[in-house]
Design an enzyme around this catalytic site. Structure first.
Site, mmCIF file in Angstrom:
data_model
loop_
_atom_site.group_PDB
_atom_site.id
_atom_site.type_symbol
_atom_site.label_atom_id
_atom_site.label_comp_id
_atom_site.label_asym_id
_atom_site.label_seq_id
_atom_site.Cartn_x
_atom_site.Cartn_y
_atom_site.Cartn_z
ATOM 1 N N LYS A 1 0.821 -1.218 0.000
ATOM 2 C CA LYS A 1 0.000 0.000 0.000
ATOM 3 C C LYS A 1 0.855 1.269 0.000
ATOM 4 O O LYS A 1 2.054 1.217 0.293
ATOM 5 C CB LYS A 1 -0.930 -0.019 1.223
ATOM 6 C CG LYS A 1 -1.996 -1.135 1.178
ATOM 7 C CD LYS A 1 -2.914 -1.029 2.401
ATOM 8 C CE LYS A 1 -4.025 -2.063 2.360
ATOM 9 N NZ LYS A 1 -4.929 -1.940 3.546
ATOM 10 N N TYR B 1 -12.296 -2.767 -3.599
ATOM 11 C CA TYR B 1 -12.868 -2.741 -2.248
ATOM 12 C C TYR B 1 -14.396 -2.737 -2.261
ATOM 13 O O TYR B 1 -15.020 -2.286 -1.296
ATOM 14 C CB TYR B 1 -12.328 -1.534 -1.475
ATOM 15 C CG TYR B 1 -10.911 -1.728 -0.952
ATOM 16 C CD1 TYR B 1 -10.588 -2.808 -0.121
ATOM 17 C CD2 TYR B 1 -9.901 -0.824 -1.256
ATOM 18 C CE1 TYR B 1 -9.303 -2.993 0.370
ATOM 19 C CE2 TYR B 1 -8.603 -1.003 -0.759
ATOM 20 C CZ TYR B 1 -8.314 -2.080 0.049
ATOM 21 O OH TYR B 1 -7.041 -2.251 0.550
ATOM 22 N N ASN C 1 -2.260 0.219 7.086
ATOM 23 C CA ASN C 1 -1.727 -1.057 7.588
ATOM 24 C C ASN C 1 -0.870 -1.796 6.557
ATOM 25 O O ASN C 1 -0.735 -3.007 6.590
ATOM 26 C CB ASN C 1 -2.863 -1.926 8.139
ATOM 27 C CG ASN C 1 -3.918 -2.214 7.093
ATOM 28 O OD1 ASN C 1 -3.752 -1.867 5.930
ATOM 29 N ND2 ASN C 1 -4.987 -2.862 7.494
ATOM 30 N N HIS D 1 -2.131 -5.329 1.545
ATOM 31 C CA HIS D 1 -3.378 -6.037 1.269
ATOM 32 C C HIS D 1 -3.045 -7.453 0.829
ATOM 33 O O HIS D 1 -2.112 -7.659 0.053
ATOM 34 C CB HIS D 1 -4.171 -5.355 0.147
ATOM 35 C CG HIS D 1 -5.287 -6.218 -0.371
ATOM 36 N ND1 HIS D 1 -6.530 -6.263 0.220
ATOM 37 C CD2 HIS D 1 -5.334 -7.121 -1.390
ATOM 38 C CE1 HIS D 1 -7.287 -7.147 -0.421
ATOM 39 N NE2 HIS D 1 -6.588 -7.680 -1.409
ATOM 40 N N GLU E 1 -9.547 -10.639 -7.643
ATOM 41 C CA GLU E 1 -8.617 -9.517 -7.497
ATOM 42 C C GLU E 1 -7.472 -9.623 -8.497
ATOM 43 O O GLU E 1 -7.026 -8.620 -9.061
ATOM 44 C CB GLU E 1 -8.078 -9.480 -6.059
ATOM 45 C CG GLU E 1 -9.160 -9.100 -5.050
ATOM 46 C CD GLU E 1 -8.726 -9.253 -3.596
ATOM 47 O OE1 GLU E 1 -9.567 -9.065 -2.708
ATOM 48 O OE2 GLU E 1 -7.541 -9.568 -3.349
HETATM 49 P P1 IDP Z 1 -7.892 -6.711 5.458
HETATM 50 O O1 IDP Z 1 -7.059 -5.701 4.723
HETATM 51 O O2 IDP Z 1 -7.187 -7.257 6.659
HETATM 52 O O3 IDP Z 1 -8.456 -7.780 4.568
HETATM 53 P P2 IDP Z 1 -10.597 -5.619 5.493
HETATM 54 O O4 IDP Z 1 -11.583 -5.869 6.565
HETATM 55 O O5 IDP Z 1 -10.798 -6.296 4.181
HETATM 56 O O6 IDP Z 1 -9.136 -5.915 6.089
HETATM 57 O O7 IDP Z 1 -10.564 -4.047 5.251
HETATM 58 C C1 IDP Z 1 -9.887 -3.506 4.145
HETATM 59 C C2 IDP Z 1 -9.057 -2.342 4.599
HETATM 60 O O8 IDP Z 1 -9.917 -1.311 5.069
HETATM 61 C C3 IDP Z 1 -8.144 -2.652 5.786
HETATM 62 O O9 IDP Z 1 -6.894 -3.185 5.395
HETATM 63 C C4 IDP Z 1 -7.997 -1.306 6.441
HETATM 64 O O10 IDP Z 1 -6.948 -0.547 5.844
HETATM 65 C C5 IDP Z 1 -9.316 -0.639 6.156
HETATM 66 N N1 IDP Z 1 -10.197 -0.758 7.310
HETATM 67 C C6 IDP Z 1 -10.855 -1.848 7.725
HETATM 68 N N2 IDP Z 1 -11.565 -1.623 8.831
HETATM 69 C C7 IDP Z 1 -11.360 -0.320 9.122
HETATM 70 C C8 IDP Z 1 -11.843 0.543 10.164
HETATM 71 O O11 IDP Z 1 -12.609 0.150 11.039
HETATM 72 N N3 IDP Z 1 -11.390 1.841 10.123
HETATM 73 C C9 IDP Z 1 -10.549 2.297 9.150
HETATM 74 N N4 IDP Z 1 -10.077 1.522 8.160
HETATM 75 C C10 IDP Z 1 -10.491 0.234 8.144
HETATM 76 MG MG MG Z 2 -9.822 -7.712 3.037
#
Ligand code: IDP
Ligand code: MG
Length: 148
Positions: A9, A49, A112, A115, A126
Protein backbone atom coordinates in the site's frame (compact mmCIF):
# COMPACT_ATOMS: atom_id res chain seq x y z
CA UNK A 1 -1.26 -24.53 -6.00
CA UNK A 2 -2.89 -21.27 -4.90
CA UNK A 3 -2.32 -17.76 -6.19
CA UNK A 4 -3.09 -14.67 -4.12
CA UNK A 5 -3.00 -10.93 -4.76
CA UNK A 6 -0.82 -8.71 -2.58
CA UNK A 7 -0.76 -4.92 -2.64
CA UNK A 8 2.08 -3.00 -1.03
CA UNK A 9 0.00 0.00 0.00
CA UNK A 10 1.00 3.68 -0.43
CA UNK A 11 2.10 4.02 3.22
CA UNK A 12 4.56 1.13 2.82
CA UNK A 13 6.00 2.74 -0.32
CA UNK A 14 6.30 6.09 1.47
CA UNK A 15 8.05 4.45 4.43
CA UNK A 16 10.50 2.42 2.37
CA UNK A 17 9.05 -0.90 3.50
CA UNK A 18 8.30 -2.42 0.08
CA UNK A 19 11.46 -4.51 0.00
CA UNK A 20 11.01 -5.71 3.57
CA UNK A 21 7.43 -6.80 2.90
CA UNK A 22 8.22 -8.57 -0.36
CA UNK A 23 11.24 -10.18 1.27
CA UNK A 24 9.22 -11.63 4.14
CA UNK A 25 6.77 -13.25 1.74
CA UNK A 26 9.54 -14.50 -0.51
CA UNK A 27 11.51 -15.93 2.40
CA UNK A 28 8.41 -17.73 3.63
CA UNK A 29 8.65 -19.80 0.45
CA UNK A 30 6.07 -18.12 -1.74
CA UNK A 31 6.91 -17.62 -5.41
CA UNK A 32 6.47 -14.26 -7.16
CA UNK A 33 4.64 -14.89 -10.43
CA UNK A 34 3.63 -11.30 -11.28
CA UNK A 35 4.61 -7.79 -10.18
CA UNK A 36 3.86 -4.21 -11.23
CA UNK A 37 3.83 -0.70 -9.80
CA UNK A 38 0.73 1.36 -10.48
CA UNK A 39 -1.24 4.31 -9.22
CA UNK A 40 -4.77 2.97 -8.66
CA UNK A 41 -7.55 5.19 -9.96
CA UNK A 42 -10.90 5.65 -8.28
CA UNK A 43 -12.63 3.05 -10.47
CA UNK A 44 -10.10 0.32 -9.71
CA UNK A 45 -10.13 1.18 -5.99
CA UNK A 46 -13.94 1.02 -5.84
CA UNK A 47 -13.91 -2.36 -7.61
CA UNK A 48 -11.14 -3.79 -5.48
CA UNK A 49 -12.87 -2.74 -2.25
CA UNK A 50 -16.46 -3.22 -3.50
CA UNK A 51 -17.27 -5.50 -0.55
CA UNK A 52 -16.70 -2.55 1.83
CA UNK A 53 -18.97 -0.10 -0.03
CA UNK A 54 -21.33 1.61 2.40
CA UNK A 55 -19.07 1.17 5.42
CA UNK A 56 -18.03 4.25 7.41
CA UNK A 57 -14.38 3.93 6.39
CA UNK A 58 -14.99 3.27 2.67
CA UNK A 59 -14.28 6.80 1.39
CA UNK A 60 -11.15 7.14 3.51
CA UNK A 61 -10.01 3.74 2.27
CA UNK A 62 -10.48 4.64 -1.40
CA UNK A 63 -8.82 8.03 -0.90
CA UNK A 64 -5.86 6.42 0.82
CA UNK A 65 -5.30 3.58 -1.64
CA UNK A 66 -5.38 6.09 -4.54
CA UNK A 67 -3.12 8.61 -2.75
CA UNK A 68 0.11 7.28 -4.25
CA UNK A 69 1.56 4.35 -6.12
CA UNK A 70 1.23 0.77 -4.95
CA UNK A 71 3.10 -2.38 -5.90
CA UNK A 72 0.84 -5.26 -6.91
CA UNK A 73 2.14 -8.80 -6.83
CA UNK A 74 0.81 -12.29 -7.27
CA UNK A 75 2.36 -14.85 -4.95
CA UNK A 76 1.93 -18.54 -5.64
CA UNK A 77 2.34 -21.45 -3.28
CA UNK A 78 0.69 -24.17 -1.26
CA UNK A 79 -2.01 -22.51 0.92
CA UNK A 80 -0.78 -19.13 -0.36
CA UNK A 81 -3.97 -17.25 0.63
CA UNK A 82 -3.93 -18.33 4.27
CA UNK A 83 -0.17 -18.12 4.65
CA UNK A 84 -0.04 -14.56 3.33
CA UNK A 85 -2.78 -13.56 5.78
CA UNK A 86 -0.67 -15.03 8.59
CA UNK A 87 2.48 -13.20 7.50
CA UNK A 88 0.45 -9.95 7.23
CA UNK A 89 -1.17 -10.18 10.65
CA UNK A 90 -4.57 -8.91 11.72
CA UNK A 91 -6.21 -5.94 10.00
CA UNK A 92 -5.72 -3.67 13.02
CA UNK A 93 -1.98 -3.32 13.69
CA UNK A 94 -2.80 -2.70 17.36
CA UNK A 95 -4.06 -6.29 17.51
CA UNK A 96 -1.59 -7.89 15.10
CA UNK A 97 1.05 -10.05 16.72
CA UNK A 98 4.72 -9.14 16.71
CA UNK A 99 6.48 -11.05 13.99
CA UNK A 100 3.78 -10.16 11.47
CA UNK A 101 4.17 -7.30 8.99
CA UNK A 102 1.35 -5.25 10.50
CA UNK A 103 2.38 -6.14 14.06
CA UNK A 104 5.97 -5.10 13.50
CA UNK A 105 5.54 -1.99 11.36
CA UNK A 106 2.01 -0.61 11.71
CA UNK A 107 0.11 1.45 14.27
CA UNK A 108 -3.05 2.54 12.43
CA UNK A 109 -5.84 0.40 10.94
CA UNK A 110 -6.25 2.84 8.04
CA UNK A 111 -2.55 2.60 7.18
CA UNK A 112 -1.73 -1.06 7.59
CA UNK A 113 0.84 -1.43 4.83
CA UNK A 114 -0.35 -4.48 2.92
CA UNK A 115 -3.38 -6.04 1.27
CA UNK A 116 -3.71 -9.79 0.80
CA UNK A 117 -6.70 -11.64 -0.62
CA UNK A 118 -8.88 -13.21 2.07
CA UNK A 119 -10.15 -16.26 0.13
CA UNK A 120 -9.33 -18.24 -2.97
CA UNK A 121 -12.45 -16.91 -4.66
CA UNK A 122 -11.55 -13.28 -3.93
CA UNK A 123 -7.94 -13.92 -4.91
CA UNK A 124 -9.08 -14.97 -8.36
CA UNK A 125 -11.32 -11.89 -8.74
CA UNK A 126 -8.62 -9.52 -7.50
CA UNK A 127 -5.92 -11.04 -9.70
CA UNK A 128 -8.17 -10.42 -12.71
CA UNK A 129 -8.60 -6.77 -11.70
CA UNK A 130 -4.86 -6.12 -11.67
CA UNK A 131 -3.25 -8.53 -14.13
CA UNK A 132 -3.80 -9.94 -17.60
CA UNK A 133 -2.87 -13.56 -18.34
CA UNK A 134 0.28 -12.48 -20.23
CA UNK A 135 1.56 -10.68 -17.13
CA UNK A 136 1.48 -13.84 -15.00
CA UNK A 137 4.55 -16.07 -15.21
CA UNK A 138 4.70 -19.82 -15.03
CA UNK A 139 8.16 -21.09 -14.12
CA UNK A 140 9.70 -23.84 -12.05
CA UNK A 141 11.95 -23.66 -9.04
CA UNK A 142 13.86 -26.75 -7.99
CA UNK A 143 12.23 -26.72 -4.57
CA UNK A 144 8.73 -26.68 -6.09
CA UNK A 145 9.10 -30.44 -6.54
CA UNK A 146 9.07 -30.74 -2.75
CA UNK A 147 5.94 -29.17 -1.36
CA UNK A 148 5.49 -25.85 -3.08
P1 IDP B 1 -7.89 -6.71 5.46
O1 IDP B 1 -7.06 -5.70 4.72
O2 IDP B 1 -7.19 -7.26 6.66
O3 IDP B 1 -8.46 -7.78 4.57
P2 IDP B 1 -10.60 -5.62 5.49
O4 IDP B 1 -11.58 -5.87 6.57
O5 IDP B 1 -10.80 -6.30 4.18
O6 IDP B 1 -9.14 -5.91 6.09
O7 IDP B 1 -10.56 -4.05 5.25
C1 IDP B 1 -9.89 -3.51 4.14
C2 IDP B 1 -9.06 -2.34 4.60
O8 IDP B 1 -9.92 -1.31 5.07
C3 IDP B 1 -8.14 -2.65 5.79
O9 IDP B 1 -6.89 -3.18 5.39
C4 IDP B 1 -8.00 -1.31 6.44
O10 IDP B 1 -6.95 -0.55 5.84
C5 IDP B 1 -9.32 -0.64 6.16
N1 IDP B 1 -10.20 -0.76 7.31
C6 IDP B 1 -10.85 -1.85 7.73
N2 IDP B 1 -11.56 -1.62 8.83
C7 IDP B 1 -11.36 -0.32 9.12
C8 IDP B 1 -11.84 0.54 10.16
O11 IDP B 1 -12.61 0.15 11.04
N3 IDP B 1 -11.39 1.84 10.12
C9 IDP B 1 -10.55 2.30 9.15
N4 IDP B 1 -10.08 1.52 8.16
C10 IDP B 1 -10.49 0.23 8.14
MG1 MG C 1 -9.82 -7.71 3.04
Amino acid sequence: MEKSLVLIKPDAIQRGLAGEIISRLEKKGLKIVAVKMLHMDNTLAQRHYAVHKGKAFFNDLVNFITSGPVIALIFQGKNAVQIIRQVMGETDPAKAHSGTIRGDFGIDIGHNLIHGSDSLENASKEINLFFSDEEIFNYDRELDAWIY
